[in-house]
Scaffold this motif. Structure first.
Motif, PDB file in Angstrom:
ATOM      1  N   CYS A 275       0.849  -1.198   0.000  1.00 18.76           N
ATOM      2  CA  CYS A 275       0.000   0.000   0.000  1.00 18.76           C
ATOM      3  C   CYS A 275       0.887   1.252   0.000  1.00 18.76           C
TER       4      CYS A 275
ATOM      5  N   LYS B  22     -16.795  -8.156  -0.099  1.00 21.46           N
ATOM      6  CA  LYS B  22     -16.899  -6.902  -0.867  1.00 21.46           C
ATOM      7  C   LYS B  22     -18.170  -6.904  -1.722  1.00 21.46           C
TER       8      LYS B  22
ATOM      9  N   VAL C 201      -9.386  -4.582   8.174  1.00 22.06           N
ATOM     10  CA  VAL C 201      -9.025  -4.008   6.877  1.00 22.06           C
ATOM     11  C   VAL C 201      -7.783  -3.129   6.981  1.00 22.06           C
ATOM     12  N   CYS C 202      -7.117  -2.999   5.835  1.00 22.16           N
ATOM     13  CA  CYS C 202      -5.955  -2.108   5.748  1.00 22.16           C
ATOM     14  C   CYS C 202      -6.332  -0.974   4.803  1.00 22.16           C
ATOM     15  N   ASP C 203      -6.142   0.268   5.249  1.00 20.21           N
ATOM     16  CA  ASP C 203      -6.448   1.420   4.406  1.00 20.21           C
ATOM     17  C   ASP C 203      -5.317   1.571   3.387  1.00 20.21           C
ATOM     18  N   THR C 204      -5.665   1.555   2.098  1.00 18.94           N
ATOM     19  CA  THR C 204      -4.615   1.550   1.068  1.00 18.94           C
ATOM     20  C   THR C 204      -3.885   2.894   0.988  1.00 18.94           C
TER      21      THR C 204
ATOM     22  N   SER D  56      -7.784  -1.363  10.710  1.00 12.00           N
ATOM     23  CA  SER D  56      -8.931  -1.161  11.606  1.00 12.00           C
ATOM     24  C   SER D  56      -9.887  -2.353  11.486  1.00 12.00           C
TER      25      SER D  56
ATOM     26  N   PHE E  83     -15.650  -0.781   1.976  1.00  8.04           N
ATOM     27  CA  PHE E  83     -14.312  -1.275   1.636  1.00  8.04           C
ATOM     28  C   PHE E  83     -13.642  -0.453   0.523  1.00  8.04           C
TER      29      PHE E  83
ATOM     30  N   ASP F  92     -11.123   1.908  -0.977  1.00  8.25           N
ATOM     31  CA  ASP F  92      -9.724   2.186  -0.578  1.00  8.25           C
ATOM     32  C   ASP F  92      -9.282   1.319   0.605  1.00  8.25           C
ATOM     33  N   LYS F  93      -9.831   0.119   0.700  1.00  8.36           N
ATOM     34  CA  LYS F  93      -9.442  -0.787   1.793  1.00  8.36           C
ATOM     35  C   LYS F  93      -9.110  -2.164   1.199  1.00  8.36           C
TER      36      LYS F  93
END
Ligand SMILES: Cc1cc2nc3c(=O)[nH]c(=O)nc-3n(C[C@H](O)[C@H](O)[C@H](O)COP(=O)(O)OP(=O)(O)OC[C@H]3O[C@@H](n4cnc5c(N)ncnc54)[C@H](O)[C@@H]3O)c2cc1C
Length: 306
Positions: free
Chosen positions: A49, A133, A152-155, A161, A179, A181-182
């Motif tokens: 990311c 998704k 999830v990972c924020d891109t 989070s 989801f 940008d995740k």
């Protein structure tokens, strides 16, 4: 491009260049992606990311590509494959899964430990990340009904989070913007004790085999209409079953599917979608909504003349 390759090598993230729809999409046709990366850990995912953000290229997470068509002009970003993310933990009736775990594996575990709640979904060719998704569903059941939470990972920031299932605005074949940008890393499914789970799952898989074509496809091209009727019904009644453009065909077994008869490209698929939409609009005044996701860019029409 070279800088990105060096960054990926430095961080030991496996990647390939130039893979295309043939390898990445269940339609087995379509354009090429600049990069396809295969992170195998949360750290690799976060690093990826960071690279995407620094070089302003779009990361596109994907599982089996069973709902994704890449246009023939290709995708300039990084396809982020989750196939290497496969951790599975079972605690009572709660199943914690890395996002790349396929539905076939979930079905296997559910049958082995008699865990009920996902039998209807067992034949969907998907990873748990893709299912969440798209809020995948079948035979009246949706994945939304059994999701306890997702990590999830924020891109854009790399922040991690946790979202509770009831915080995701799920609706028919959609998870809203939850989801955007995740990248989904883990999914926790809440199942319950059951009986004959494997047999029930097999029953639903068999039903699927009876009505679905076996050639490569992206499943149903369009969503059900607002009245809850399959788009395939209207496409069939518009006389389009078996219609071909190039090597793509509106399946003669199930008009909701566009199949690849071998060598079809994305533009064949897209042209058939337009043909079906126009026909249903003209005959029934119904606007069909795509269920599949289209990414990338169209072929530059001047390209072949250069
Ligand atoms: C033969 C066939 C039958 C099908 N039957 C059904 C059916 O009965 N019901 C149904 O609902 N669908 C069905 N589908 C469509 C498809 O299987 C679903 O949409 C499925 O959920 C996609 O899963 P996937 O892992 O392949 O995701 P992909 O197709 O790879 O991706 C789909 C979407 O999910 C996103 N995504 C994937 N992984 C992640 C992640 N880790 N984090 C964030 N986003 C992610 C992608 O960016 C993309 O937006 C069918 C498809 C085929 C080919």
């Amino acid at each position: 491009m070279l800088k990105i390759i060096n960054e990926l090598n430095d961080r030991k993230i496996a990647f390939k260049t130039g893979l295309g729809g043939k390898e990445l999409s269940a339609f087995r046709g379509g354009g090429k992606a600049a990069f396809t990366a295969y992170p195998e850990s949360v750290k690799a995912l976060k690093d990826l990311c960071g690279i995407a953000s620094a070089y302003e290229i779009e990361p596109f997470p994907f599982g089996l590509g069973s709902n994704v068509l890449i246009l023939d002009g290709g995708f300039d970003g990084i396809m982020v494959s989750t196939v290497g993310l496969r951790r599975i933990e079972l605690d009572g009736t709660t199943l914690t899964l890395s996002s790349g775990v396929p539905m076939t594996k979930i079905a296997e575990i559910a049958a082995k430990y008699e865990l009920s709640g996902a039998e209807e979904l067992c034949g969907i060719p998907a990873t748990i990340g893709g299912m969440l998704k798209t809020n995948a569903g079948a035979f009246g059941k949706e994945i939304a009904e059994i999701v306890a939470e997702a990590t999830v990972c924020d891109t854009k920031t790399g922040n991690i989070s946790v979202l509770k299932g009831n915080e995701v605005p799920f609706s028919y074949r959609s998870s809203g913007d939850a989801f955007r940008d995740k990248i989904i890393i883990y999914v926790k499914l809440k199942l319950c004790r059951g009986k004959n789970v494997g047999a029930k799952a097999e029953y639903f898989r068999n039903m699927r085999r009876e009505y679905q074509p076996s050639l490569p496809s992206l499943g149903c091209t369009f969503k059900r209409t607002e009245e809850g009727i399959s788009a395939g019904y209207y496409i069939d009644k518009s006389g389009l079953k078996g219609t071909r453009i190039g090597k793509a065909e509106i399946s003669s077994k199930h008009a909701g599917f566009i199949v690849n008869r071998g060598g079809a490209n994305a533009s064949d698929y897209v042209k058939l979608m337009a043909l079906a939409s126009d026909a249903v609009r003209r005959k029934y005044g119904i606007e069909l909504t795509p269920e599949i996701e289209i990414i990338g860019k169209e072929n530059d029409p001047g390209e072949s003349e250069r």
